[in-house]
Scaffold this motif. Structure first.
Motif, mmCIF file in Angstrom:
data_model
loop_
_atom_site.group_PDB
_atom_site.id
_atom_site.type_symbol
_atom_site.label_atom_id
_atom_site.label_comp_id
_atom_site.label_asym_id
_atom_site.label_seq_id
_atom_site.Cartn_x
_atom_site.Cartn_y
_atom_site.Cartn_z
ATOM 1 N N ASN A 81 0.855 -1.179 0.000
ATOM 2 C CA ASN A 81 0.000 0.000 0.000
ATOM 3 C C ASN A 81 0.898 1.238 0.000
ATOM 4 O O ASN A 81 1.284 1.731 1.046
ATOM 5 C CB ASN A 81 -0.926 -0.013 1.212
ATOM 6 C CG ASN A 81 -1.928 1.119 1.190
ATOM 7 O OD1 ASN A 81 -1.845 2.031 0.386
ATOM 8 N ND2 ASN A 81 -2.878 1.056 2.105
ATOM 9 N N SER A 83 0.290 4.229 -0.609
ATOM 10 C CA SER A 83 -0.272 5.468 -0.052
ATOM 11 C C SER A 83 0.155 5.682 1.398
ATOM 12 O O SER A 83 0.126 6.808 1.896
ATOM 13 C CB SER A 83 -1.804 5.454 -0.148
ATOM 14 O OG SER A 83 -2.373 4.539 0.761
ATOM 15 N N LYS A 90 -3.368 6.634 7.818
ATOM 16 C CA LYS A 90 -4.496 5.827 7.331
ATOM 17 C C LYS A 90 -4.637 4.541 8.145
ATOM 18 O O LYS A 90 -5.726 4.005 8.273
ATOM 19 C CB LYS A 90 -4.315 5.465 5.848
ATOM 20 C CG LYS A 90 -4.540 6.606 4.908
ATOM 21 C CD LYS A 90 -4.382 6.151 3.477
ATOM 22 C CE LYS A 90 -4.627 7.285 2.512
ATOM 23 N NZ LYS A 90 -4.538 6.833 1.112
ATOM 24 N N SER A 94 -8.348 4.160 9.335
ATOM 25 C CA SER A 94 -9.072 3.132 8.583
ATOM 26 C C SER A 94 -8.262 1.838 8.535
ATOM 27 O O SER A 94 -7.812 1.417 7.468
ATOM 28 C CB SER A 94 -9.342 3.651 7.159
ATOM 29 O OG SER A 94 -10.085 2.727 6.416
ATOM 30 N N GLU A 97 -9.608 -0.824 5.990
ATOM 31 C CA GLU A 97 -9.930 -0.419 4.616
ATOM 32 C C GLU A 97 -8.703 0.254 3.973
ATOM 33 O O GLU A 97 -7.849 -0.401 3.419
ATOM 34 C CB GLU A 97 -11.151 0.507 4.603
ATOM 35 C CG GLU A 97 -12.419 -0.126 5.170
ATOM 36 C CD GLU A 97 -12.946 -1.294 4.357
ATOM 37 O OE1 GLU A 97 -12.720 -1.332 3.139
ATOM 38 O OE2 GLU A 97 -13.598 -2.172 4.952
ATOM 39 N N ASP A 98 -8.611 1.581 4.089
ATOM 40 C CA ASP A 98 -7.535 2.342 3.453
ATOM 41 C C ASP A 98 -6.166 2.070 4.069
ATOM 42 O O ASP A 98 -5.142 2.295 3.434
ATOM 43 C CB ASP A 98 -7.817 3.843 3.531
ATOM 44 C CG ASP A 98 -9.076 4.234 2.780
ATOM 45 O OD1 ASP A 98 -9.472 3.504 1.854
ATOM 46 O OD2 ASP A 98 -9.677 5.271 3.131
ATOM 47 N N GLY A 99 -6.141 1.586 5.316
ATOM 48 C CA GLY A 99 -4.880 1.370 6.013
ATOM 49 C C GLY A 99 -4.295 -0.025 5.873
ATOM 50 O O GLY A 99 -3.412 -0.395 6.639
ATOM 51 N N TRP A 100 -4.773 -0.801 4.877
ATOM 52 C CA TRP A 100 -4.165 -2.118 4.633
ATOM 53 C C TRP A 100 -2.688 -1.940 4.322
ATOM 54 O O TRP A 100 -2.261 -0.877 3.866
ATOM 55 C CB TRP A 100 -4.893 -2.870 3.522
ATOM 56 C CG TRP A 100 -4.815 -2.211 2.167
ATOM 57 C CD1 TRP A 100 -5.623 -1.233 1.683
ATOM 58 C CD2 TRP A 100 -3.868 -2.486 1.126
ATOM 59 N NE1 TRP A 100 -5.231 -0.863 0.417
ATOM 60 C CE2 TRP A 100 -4.154 -1.617 0.045
ATOM 61 C CE3 TRP A 100 -2.790 -3.367 1.003
ATOM 62 C CZ2 TRP A 100 -3.430 -1.616 -1.135
ATOM 63 C CZ3 TRP A 100 -2.069 -3.362 -0.174
ATOM 64 C CH2 TRP A 100 -2.388 -2.504 -1.236
#
Length: 127
Positions: A81, A83, A90, A94, A97-100
């Motif tokens: 990830n 990001s 993140k 999250s 979700e977004d913090g995987w």
């Protein structure tokens, strides 16, 4: 504390979500991110790196501490990830979700049976 029922968990507070057959995404639990506090950096491996179950694959650093990340099953890294490099928070906002953290290819899906379900993980997270 959020513990989604559709995920598998480790005693080390990682979660694993099966995507399709032998592919999954992993991250750290809501309990783990809350315990660490504000996440400031996530160190991840390279794509195509392979790890055995229980082996450290990276580090999450927070304002309170640094914590190793442990691979839930024998796996190869398919994706990271990216990001999180610019927005490690993140993982806090999250975690499921977004913090995987990683997308992996599981080497032996039979090993999934050794992971915890949500009820068993909840018992560990109470301590």
């Amino acid at each position: 504390m959020s513990i989604p029922a559709d995920l598998k968990y480790t005693k080390d507070h990682e979660w694993l979500k099966i995507l399709d057959g032998d592919e999954a995404i992993i991250g750290i639990t809501d309990f783990a991110q809350n315990s660490l506090g504000d996440i400031t950096f996530v160190e991840v491996p390279e794509v195509e790196d392979s790890f055995d179950a229980g082996e450290s694959f990276g580090v999450v650093e927070s304002v309170k501490a640094a914590s190793d990340l442990y691979m839930p099953v024998d796996a190869e890294v398919l994706e990271v990830n990216e990001s999180l490099e610019d927005a490690p928070e993140k993982v806090n906002s999250s975690p499921y979700e977004d913090g995987w953290i990683l997308k992996i290819k599981i080497k032996d899906t039979a090993a999934l049976a050794e992971l915890l379900d949500a009820a068993a993980y909840e018992e560990i997270a109470k301590d």
